[in-house]
Motif scaffolding. Structure first.
Motif, PDB file in Angstrom:
ATOM      1  N   GLU A  78     -30.597 -22.214   7.030  1.00 26.99           N
ATOM      2  CA  GLU A  78     -30.595 -22.871   5.712  1.00 26.99           C
ATOM      3  C   GLU A  78     -30.334 -21.846   4.602  1.00 26.99           C
ATOM      4  O   GLU A  78     -29.588 -22.130   3.660  1.00 26.99           O
ATOM      5  CB  GLU A  78     -31.937 -23.572   5.492  1.00 26.99           C
ATOM      6  CG  GLU A  78     -31.941 -24.490   4.304  1.00 26.99           C
ATOM      7  CD  GLU A  78     -33.190 -25.347   4.247  1.00 26.99           C
ATOM      8  OE1 GLU A  78     -33.108 -26.428   3.651  1.00 26.99           O
ATOM      9  OE2 GLU A  78     -34.249 -24.939   4.784  1.00 26.99           O
ATOM     10  N   ARG A  79     -30.911 -20.665   4.725  1.00 26.20           N
ATOM     11  CA  ARG A  79     -30.680 -19.621   3.734  1.00 26.20           C
ATOM     12  C   ARG A  79     -29.204 -19.218   3.701  1.00 26.20           C
ATOM     13  O   ARG A  79     -28.598 -19.108   2.642  1.00 26.20           O
ATOM     14  CB  ARG A  79     -31.549 -18.395   4.034  1.00 26.20           C
ATOM     15  CG  ARG A  79     -31.453 -17.296   2.966  1.00 26.20           C
ATOM     16  CD  ARG A  79     -32.125 -16.007   3.406  1.00 26.20           C
ATOM     17  NE  ARG A  79     -31.405 -15.314   4.447  1.00 26.20           N
ATOM     18  CZ  ARG A  79     -30.272 -14.621   4.260  1.00 26.20           C
ATOM     19  NH1 ARG A  79     -29.725 -14.539   3.066  1.00 26.20           N
ATOM     20  NH2 ARG A  79     -29.685 -14.014   5.283  1.00 26.20           N
ATOM     21  N   LEU A  80     -28.637 -19.004   4.877  1.00 26.03           N
ATOM     22  CA  LEU A  80     -27.230 -18.615   4.952  1.00 26.03           C
ATOM     23  C   LEU A  80     -26.296 -19.712   4.426  1.00 26.03           C
ATOM     24  O   LEU A  80     -25.275 -19.429   3.806  1.00 26.03           O
ATOM     25  CB  LEU A  80     -26.845 -18.277   6.402  1.00 26.03           C
ATOM     26  CG  LEU A  80     -27.392 -16.979   6.964  1.00 26.03           C
ATOM     27  CD1 LEU A  80     -27.177 -16.917   8.476  1.00 26.03           C
ATOM     28  CD2 LEU A  80     -26.760 -15.782   6.278  1.00 26.03           C
ATOM     29  N   MET A  81     -26.657 -20.950   4.682  1.00 28.96           N
ATOM     30  CA  MET A  81     -25.775 -22.065   4.316  1.00 28.96           C
ATOM     31  C   MET A  81     -25.925 -22.493   2.862  1.00 28.96           C
ATOM     32  O   MET A  81     -25.125 -23.297   2.378  1.00 28.96           O
ATOM     33  CB  MET A  81     -26.018 -23.260   5.246  1.00 28.96           C
ATOM     34  CG  MET A  81     -25.572 -23.015   6.670  1.00 28.96           C
ATOM     35  SD  MET A  81     -23.830 -22.574   6.795  1.00 28.96           S
ATOM     36  CE  MET A  81     -23.070 -24.087   6.278  1.00 28.96           C
ATOM     37  N   GLU A  82     -26.929 -21.967   2.177  1.00 26.97           N
ATOM     38  CA  GLU A  82     -27.119 -22.312   0.762  1.00 26.97           C
ATOM     39  C   GLU A  82     -25.842 -21.993  -0.003  1.00 26.97           C
ATOM     40  O   GLU A  82     -25.425 -20.845  -0.098  1.00 26.97           O
ATOM     41  CB  GLU A  82     -28.309 -21.556   0.184  1.00 26.97           C
ATOM     42  CG  GLU A  82     -28.691 -22.003  -1.205  1.00 26.97           C
ATOM     43  CD  GLU A  82     -29.143 -23.448  -1.249  1.00 26.97           C
ATOM     44  OE1 GLU A  82     -28.749 -24.153  -2.200  1.00 26.97           O
ATOM     45  OE2 GLU A  82     -29.873 -23.883  -0.337  1.00 26.97           O
ATOM     46  N   GLY A  83     -25.224 -23.010  -0.544  1.00 24.24           N
ATOM     47  CA  GLY A  83     -23.982 -22.849  -1.298  1.00 24.24           C
ATOM     48  C   GLY A  83     -22.740 -22.721  -0.428  1.00 24.24           C
ATOM     49  O   GLY A  83     -21.647 -22.519  -0.946  1.00 24.24           O
ATOM     50  N   ASN A  84     -22.906 -22.819   0.886  1.00 23.82           N
ATOM     51  CA  ASN A  84     -21.775 -22.645   1.799  1.00 23.82           C
ATOM     52  C   ASN A  84     -21.518 -23.848   2.702  1.00 23.82           C
ATOM     53  O   ASN A  84     -20.643 -23.788   3.559  1.00 23.82           O
ATOM     54  CB  ASN A  84     -21.997 -21.398   2.667  1.00 23.82           C
ATOM     55  CG  ASN A  84     -21.970 -20.141   1.855  1.00 23.82           C
ATOM     56  OD1 ASN A  84     -20.975 -19.830   1.219  1.00 23.82           O
ATOM     57  ND2 ASN A  84     -23.086 -19.422   1.847  1.00 23.82           N
ATOM     58  N   ARG A  85     -22.274 -24.911   2.524  1.00 27.89           N
ATOM     59  CA  ARG A  85     -22.092 -26.096   3.372  1.00 27.89           C
ATOM     60  C   ARG A  85     -20.681 -26.665   3.228  1.00 27.89           C
ATOM     61  O   ARG A  85     -20.048 -27.026   4.211  1.00 27.89           O
ATOM     62  CB  ARG A  85     -23.131 -27.159   3.033  1.00 27.89           C
ATOM     63  CG  ARG A  85     -24.529 -26.781   3.426  1.00 27.89           C
ATOM     64  CD  ARG A  85     -25.557 -27.797   2.908  1.00 27.89           C
ATOM     65  NE  ARG A  85     -26.891 -27.264   3.019  1.00 27.89           N
ATOM     66  CZ  ARG A  85     -27.469 -26.488   2.099  1.00 27.89           C
ATOM     67  NH1 ARG A  85     -26.826 -26.154   0.999  1.00 27.89           N
ATOM     68  NH2 ARG A  85     -28.688 -26.042   2.285  1.00 27.89           N
ATOM     69  N   TRP A  86     -20.219 -26.750   1.997  1.00 28.11           N
ATOM     70  CA  TRP A  86     -18.900 -27.312   1.733  1.00 28.11           C
ATOM     71  C   TRP A  86     -17.812 -26.434   2.371  1.00 28.11           C
ATOM     72  O   TRP A  86     -16.837 -26.952   2.909  1.00 28.11           O
ATOM     73  CB  TRP A  86     -18.677 -27.485   0.233  1.00 28.11           C
ATOM     74  CG  TRP A  86     -17.359 -28.085  -0.117  1.00 28.11           C
ATOM     75  CD1 TRP A  86     -16.354 -27.502  -0.828  1.00 28.11           C
ATOM     76  CD2 TRP A  86     -16.897 -29.399   0.218  1.00 28.11           C
ATOM     77  NE1 TRP A  86     -15.297 -28.365  -0.947  1.00 28.11           N
ATOM     78  CE2 TRP A  86     -15.600 -29.539  -0.314  1.00 28.11           C
ATOM     79  CE3 TRP A  86     -17.447 -30.470   0.920  1.00 28.11           C
ATOM     80  CZ2 TRP A  86     -14.840 -30.697  -0.172  1.00 28.11           C
ATOM     81  CZ3 TRP A  86     -16.693 -31.623   1.068  1.00 28.11           C
ATOM     82  CH2 TRP A  86     -15.420 -31.732   0.532  1.00 28.11           C
TER      83      TRP A  86
END
Length: 177
Positions: free
Chosen positions: A120-128
């Protein structure tokens, strides 16, 4: 009296069937956890070291079988629960935790919750970004239908290799997080 006995019989058969179905799902998730960690390991080794793909490396995740099985079960439960009510939150959660098996590969000592938190930390702002990456294979997936699914062998392999490249990019570029 006969109607009551018949109803009890139907309820008992239903409960047995649901228990068997639940056990089958539990076992399938339990096996898929170690396999998913193994797949993450195979493709991460390919991306990081250029290591050739070896069949034995797919079974890397069985070293920590129980921990990896719990990780897969929890991933499927969390995504399924969010997806039951709404599709979009389910997709959001699936992308939030898309890297749990890669995190587990790098940190076998982590418990499932730590893998979730790190993903979740890594994907913050990177999901899109990851969604767009996965969506970029959509056309190739449609074309693979023309080959009666045979082309999906290559499309799936490329997609499986693209995710660890994405993961490595997130780890090496902390400012992108």
């Amino acid at each position: 009296l006969l109607a009551t006995a018949a109803l009890e019989s139907v309820v008992l058969e239903y409960l047995i069937a649901m228990f068997a179905y639940g056990a089958a799902i539990f076992i399938a998730c339990g096996i898929m956890g170690p396999l998913n960690v193994g797949i993450a390991s195979v493709y991460t080794n390919l991306v990081r070291n250029g290591e050739r793909i070896r069949i034995k490396n797919f079974f890397y995740g069985f070293k920590g079988f129980f921990s990896n099985a719990i990780l897969a079960i929890m991933y499927n439960v969390v995504v399924a629960l969010w997806s039951i009510f709404f599709v979009v939150p389910g997709i959001y959660v699936a992308y939030s935790y898309a890297l749990v098996f890669h995190v587990k590969r790098d940190h076998p000592e982590y418990r499932w919750k730590q893998c979730f938190d790190e993903s979740e930390r890594l994907m913050e702002g990177n999901r899109w970004r990851l969604f767009k990456l996965h969506f970029s294979f959509f056309g190739w997936t449609l074309l693979s239908v023309l080959t009666l699914g045979i082309g999906s062998i290559w499309v799936t392999a490329y997609k499986q290799a693209a995710t660890p490249v994405f993961y490595e990019d997130l780890k090496s570029n902390p400012q992108a997080n």
